[in-house]
Design an enzyme around this catalytic site. Structure first.
Site, PDB file in Angstrom:
ATOM      1  N   CYS A   2     -16.600 -28.245  25.085  1.00 20.84           N
ATOM      2  CA  CYS A   2     -16.642 -29.664  24.764  1.00 20.84           C
ATOM      3  C   CYS A   2     -15.568 -30.035  23.740  1.00 20.84           C
ATOM      4  CB  CYS A   2     -17.985 -30.124  24.198  1.00 20.84           C
ATOM      5  SG  CYS A   2     -19.357 -29.821  25.289  1.00 20.84           S
ATOM      6  N   ARG A  27     -11.145 -27.813  26.882  1.00 24.16           N
ATOM      7  CA  ARG A  27     -12.390 -27.379  26.244  1.00 24.16           C
ATOM      8  C   ARG A  27     -13.606 -27.661  27.109  1.00 24.16           C
ATOM      9  NH1 ARG A  27     -11.702 -26.512  20.810  1.00 24.16           N
ATOM     10  NH2 ARG A  27     -13.931 -26.687  20.500  1.00 24.16           N
ATOM     11  N   TRP A  76     -18.401 -29.673  28.570  1.00 18.37           N
ATOM     12  CA  TRP A  76     -18.616 -28.400  29.274  1.00 18.37           C
ATOM     13  C   TRP A  76     -20.112 -28.166  29.197  1.00 18.37           C
ATOM     14  CZ3 TRP A  76     -20.519 -23.435  28.268  1.00 18.37           C
ATOM     15  CH2 TRP A  76     -20.136 -22.443  29.169  1.00 18.37           C
ATOM     16  N   ASN A 106     -20.571 -31.316  20.091  1.00 23.84           N
ATOM     17  CA  ASN A 106     -20.019 -30.086  20.652  1.00 23.84           C
ATOM     18  C   ASN A 106     -20.832 -28.948  20.062  1.00 23.84           C
ATOM     19  OD1 ASN A 106     -18.421 -27.870  21.318  1.00 23.84           O
ATOM     20  ND2 ASN A 106     -16.908 -28.308  19.733  1.00 23.84           N
ATOM     21  N   GLY A 107     -21.318 -28.052  20.917  1.00 21.21           N
ATOM     22  CA  GLY A 107     -22.098 -26.921  20.416  1.00 21.21           C
ATOM     23  C   GLY A 107     -23.405 -26.804  21.158  1.00 21.21           C
ATOM     24  N   GLU A 489      -6.452  -6.700  31.748  1.00 21.08           N
ATOM     25  CA  GLU A 489      -5.961  -8.061  31.553  1.00 21.08           C
ATOM     26  C   GLU A 489      -5.460  -8.651  32.883  1.00 21.08           C
ATOM     27  OE1 GLU A 489      -6.336 -10.267  29.539  1.00 21.08           O
ATOM     28  OE2 GLU A 489      -4.716 -11.700  29.756  1.00 21.08           O
ATOM     29  N   LYS A 493      -6.952 -11.992  34.672  1.00 22.15           N
ATOM     30  CA  LYS A 493      -6.086 -13.148  34.971  1.00 22.15           C
ATOM     31  C   LYS A 493      -6.241 -13.533  36.434  1.00 22.15           C
ATOM     32  CE  LYS A 493      -5.329 -14.441  32.024  1.00 22.15           C
ATOM     33  NZ  LYS A 493      -5.455 -14.183  30.620  1.00 22.15           N
ATOM     34  N   GLU A 496     -10.034 -14.895  37.189  1.00 26.39           N
ATOM     35  CA  GLU A 496     -10.451 -16.152  36.559  1.00 26.39           C
ATOM     36  C   GLU A 496      -9.648 -17.341  37.088  1.00 26.39           C
ATOM     37  OE1 GLU A 496      -9.794 -16.581  32.308  1.00 26.39           O
ATOM     38  OE2 GLU A 496      -8.000 -15.365  32.402  1.00 26.39           O
ATOM     39  N   HIS A 512     -14.984   8.120  41.494  1.00 21.74           N
ATOM     40  CA  HIS A 512     -16.373   8.375  41.090  1.00 21.74           C
ATOM     41  C   HIS A 512     -17.305   7.270  41.583  1.00 21.74           C
ATOM     42  CE1 HIS A 512     -15.369  11.919  38.789  1.00 21.74           C
ATOM     43  NE2 HIS A 512     -14.311  11.267  38.332  1.00 21.74           N
ATOM     44  N   LYS A 611     -11.893 -23.240  27.173  1.00 19.64           N
ATOM     45  CA  LYS A 611     -10.969 -22.404  26.403  1.00 19.64           C
ATOM     46  C   LYS A 611     -11.612 -21.812  25.160  1.00 19.64           C
ATOM     47  CE  LYS A 611      -6.441 -21.535  25.128  1.00 19.64           C
ATOM     48  NZ  LYS A 611      -6.232 -20.354  25.951  1.00 19.64           N
TER      49      LYS A 611
END
Ligand code: F6R
Length: 616
Positions: A2, A27, A76, A106-107, A489, A493, A496, A512, A611
């Site tokens: 948010c 956000r 969000w 926000n939160g 990484e 990338k 996502e 394995h 983000k």
């Protein structure tokens, strides 16, 4: 998680709020809304489900909402699905007309259920499924119960609310003012030219102002045009210093690139160079500015790196570099695990937290956990003045500039550089490297920016390969040692951004179990940057080829024998093997970018993500 904006001034608020929200859309982007107060003190609220452009169109770019005071929000979803009803702002009544308090948040409010029941007992009704509506109504409840002003009412609500929040509230009886409160979630306030701006993050107000105040945990602020007063929970005024923001405006714009992701991939040479320059003087490392003198460095005999997501991947790569160069034991852990594990930390441990935003809830909690046990903490962080930066004992700022794309690229690269410099310094202080040996490694790191440029110059080949694989179902990344860290990484990338399932495996581990997933045509990408592990990883790749896999190898120039075994090769320049992650990651970022664009997805804002993850 948010984004919040607010404005009090002489100009029309709505266009400024929309512009600010456009910089914060990373956000959260499932819905957005504005509340603007006109000169006759009428407050109008407009909300829209979907991307910000829907709200933009609905308000005619803000023109249909006249007035110089307002708040805005991009969401969000945490409590309640993305919908117009659940979008912020929320009001204390049933509609804006019968409301005394209007707010954005926000939160996450953890005890929302208990507070909701309390408010229902006091005859409040609820129209949304959000915890924000509860916060707004709780403030309204205290306003009326105690017949107090906004600061006292907010303070009483803050004492009752558990969780994290940045709140921006307008009160019907207080025209020309906005009140804000903060616990854990970020919020800054900028004052310039007789006007005042509120935002969750710097890029939202960069265009308008440079002088900002950071509101601290459990503080409130009363905001008027060109003026702000801060208060603690007792209602006492708190004095604050202003911070000048040095990021330039262009840094938060696309500058001709189609996407922020591509722009930020191209900004990596600069991010690396700037970060390096800030830590090296006349070819020698100088960390005295951040308090890491020789004696301080000497006092640590082990390191614990804690972070989330890509920042954790930086830690994974750094572990190899630290242990190899400095021979100091390093443990790397996900912040979300660390904080609940009751970790055993010796007093001579240095806890290094890595975070671009400096606001990631789990990383912040891990930092606090370490500090509460008297353990020294070092933050590698990108956002100046962020919570993690302010709470750590030592702060090493990466100079990547504002990172807008949701998936990190340039901040990751800058973080890697910071860890290399630290590892070299620990090795030098421990006598494992001579002054000249350290200088040689630093000189080598200085070659990385030009080498990244060279990789970027050759991006068409990656684009071609990505177009062939845009329909891939599964992709495996394999490598050993540092190559494994890069695989983690690269895999994140790809998945996502492009939503293609991918996994990263330590190359020796595939057989394995996971090799059973390899079938005809499965793409297996092998990272082969470490000379002494090259043949071992090639063998593991060949095992996949025998089961039908299509192999891509990524190695440094000179290893042309790789072509005997793999179907497609990407060559990168050579650098000291400890630092090879900085080069190897670049073609793989490009690969993820091009596949995503080829599939027509929004590369800057992948679905379901935000983000800055300020909830745990
Ligand atoms: C992935 C990504 C995330 C972040 C993670 C930590 O591309 O960006 O995995 O790395 O959310 O965020 P910060 O670094 O802000 O703590």
């Amino acid at each position: 998680m948010c984004g919040i904006v607010g404005f009090v001034g002489k100009k029309a608020a709505a266009p400024i709020l929309l512009d600010g929200l456009s910089k914060l859309e990373y956000r959260g982007y499932d819905s957005a809304g504005l509340a603007v107060r006109d000169d006759n003190n009428n407050i109008e609220v407009v909300k829209a489900k979907g991307r910000l452009k829907v709200l933009f169109e609905k308000t005619n770019g803000g023109e249909s909402l006249p007035g110089c005071v307002g708040i805005g929000h991009t969401r969000w979803a945490t409590h309640g699905e993305p919908s117009e009803t659940n979008a912020h702002p929320h009001v204390s009544g049933n509609s804006v007309d019968d409301s005394d308090v209007i707010g954005v948040h926000n939160g996450i409010i953890e005890n929302y259920q208990e507070l909701r029941e309390k408010l229902i007992r006091h005859k409040y009704t609820f129209y949304s499924q959000t915890d924000t509506e509860i916060a707004v109504k709780l403030v309204d409840y205290y306003l009326k119960k105690y017949n107090v002003g906004p600061i006292d009412a907010i303070a009483k609500a803050m004492v009752r609310i558990r969780g994290s929040y940045a709140l921006a509230l307008m009160f019907k009886d207080y025209p020309g003012e906005i009140f804000v409160a903060r616990k854990e979630s970020p919020m800054i306030i900028g004052v310039e030219g007789g006007e005042t701006y509120i935002a969750s993050d710097v890029p939202a107000i960069l265009k308008y102002c440079r002088s900002v105040y950071y509101i601290d945990n459990l503080e409130m602020a009363r905001i008027k045009a060109g003026n702000v007063e801060f208060y603690n929970l007792d209602g006492d005024i708190v004095e604050k210093e202003v911070t000048e923001i040095e990021w330039d405006v262009e840094a938060a714009e696309k500058n001709g690139y189609e996407h922020f992701t591509m722009k930020e991939i191209h900004e990596q040479p600069k991010a690396v160079r700037d970060t390096l320059n800030s830590l090296v003087k006349d070819g020698r490392i100088d960390l005295s500015g951040i308090g890491l003198t020789k004696d301080v460095v000497n006092s640590f005999s082990q390191i614990q790196i804690v972070a989330c997501g890509s920042a954790w991947h930086v830690g994974m790569a750094a572990q190899y570099v630290f242990e190899d160069l400095a021979r100091i034991p390093v443990r790397v852990e996900l912040a979300s695990e660390f904080r609940y594990r009751r970790p055993i930390l010796n007093p001579d441990t240095l806890v290094i937290v890595i975070s671009q935003s400096g606001e990631t809830a789990d990383t912040l909690a891990a930092l606090r956990e370490a500090k509460s046990r008297g353990i020294k903490t070092l933050a590698i962080v990108n956002v100046v003045g962020s919570s993690i930066a302010r709470e750590a004992d030592f702060v090493l700022y990466t100079l990547a500039g504002p990172e807008i794309a949701v998936a990190t690229t340039k901040a990751y690269s800058a973080q890697l550089i910071a860890t290399y410099v630290l590892a070299i310094e620990f090795a030098r202080v421990a006598g494992r490297l001579t002054e000249d040996g350290a200088k040689e490694l630093i000189d080598d790191i200085y070659t990385i920016p030009d080498k990244i440029e060279k990789i970027l110059d050759d991006k068409d080949r990656i684009q071609w390969f990505a177009s062939k694989y845009s329909n891939a179902k599964d992709v495996f990344f394999v490598g050993r040692g540092i190559d494994y860290a890069i695989s983690l990484e690269a895999s994140l990338k790809l998945k996502e951004l492009s939503y293609i399932h991918s996994e990263a495996y330590a190359a020796g581990e595939l057989k394995h179990g996971s090799i059973s997933l390899v079938e005809d045509g499965t793409l297996v990408i092998g990272l082969l940057t470490q000379d002494e592990l090259f043949e071992k990883t090639v063998s593991n790749m060949v095992e996949c080829k025998a089961r039908g896999a299509y192999l891509m190898g990524l190695t440094s120039y000179g290893h042309y024998e790789v072509e005997d075994n793999v179907d497609f090769t990407v060559y990168i320049p050579k650098v000291n093997p400890h630092f090879q992650a900085s080069l190897a990651v670049v073609p793989l970022q490009l690969f993820a970018y091009y596949i995503t664009v080829a599939k027509g997805y929004d590369v800057d804002k992948p679905r379901n993500l935000a983000k800055s993850v300020t909830v745990e």
